[in-house]
Design an enzyme around this catalytic site. Sequence first.
Site: not given
Ligand code: DX5
Ligand code: ZN
Length: 233
Positions: A24, A48, A50, A52, A81, A83, A151, A156-159, A189-191, A211-212
């Site tokens: 991401s 990927h 994102d 938003m 993606h 959002m 999901m 909304g946010f990474g990490g 997707d996510g964590g 992402g992270s």
């Molecule tokens: C969250 C995004 C994800 C996010 C993943 O809204 O859709 O793609 O960036 O980041 P990590 O892997 O850090 O959760």
């Molecule tokens: Zn995403």
Amino acid sequence: MQTNEMIRSKEPYLVGNGVIVAPSILSADFGNLDQSIATIEDHADWVHVDVMDGHFVPNLTIGPPVVRSFRDHTDKFLDCHLMMTNPGDFFEAFQQAGANNCTFHIEIGNTGDLITQLRMLGLGVGLAVNPETPIESAFEYLDLVDLVLVMSVHPGFGGQKFIEDAIDRVKMLQTEIESRSVSTLIEVDGGVGISNVAKLYKVGARAFVAGSAIFGTEDPGNACDRLRSAALA
Ligand code: DX5
Ligand code: ZN
């Protein structure tokens, strides 16, 4: 008249050993995006993106002009993606910018029409499902979309921390996909990271957004390789 079935994507999404690693870009250095892409170029399967809109989610990121810049720097599959509350207003702009796939959220409604619009543009079709939305709500679209994005955080946010429930949700989805004899890809997707990717693979997920766990490391390329190996471990 063209039906969804007639204009359905014919390109299989699974590549190589059946694991798609999709870093991401949200977690990359936005001041240095071409360099960020270069670090993963030989290691990632997809990129990927994102998007938003500050409305569907409480954050604002990037749009078609930035996707166009990515396209100028890479031949990778750009997995967008969206959002967004009104993704359909932007499908054509993403296609023109060089997106390969657009994934929109089931929560905004109008799912059937949005699928048709993407097919007419020749884009891959993804349907995203938030953690609080029953996974069963995606079942009726399984033979119309290329992928379902489960999901595993609130978008909304990474990490953020991985929501464990996602594993059972992937399992339910995979059971339904098998019972319908369709080939819909499951993306998570996510964590996502080394600690949960094998469990997700085991229950049917094949595409992993991270992402992270990738850009938060010293060597994002190596992190892609380790994630892929961990999925198959
Ligand atoms: C969250 C995004 C994800 C996010 C993943 O809204 O859709 O793609 O960036 O980041 P990590 O892997 O850090 O959760
Ligand atoms: Zn995403």
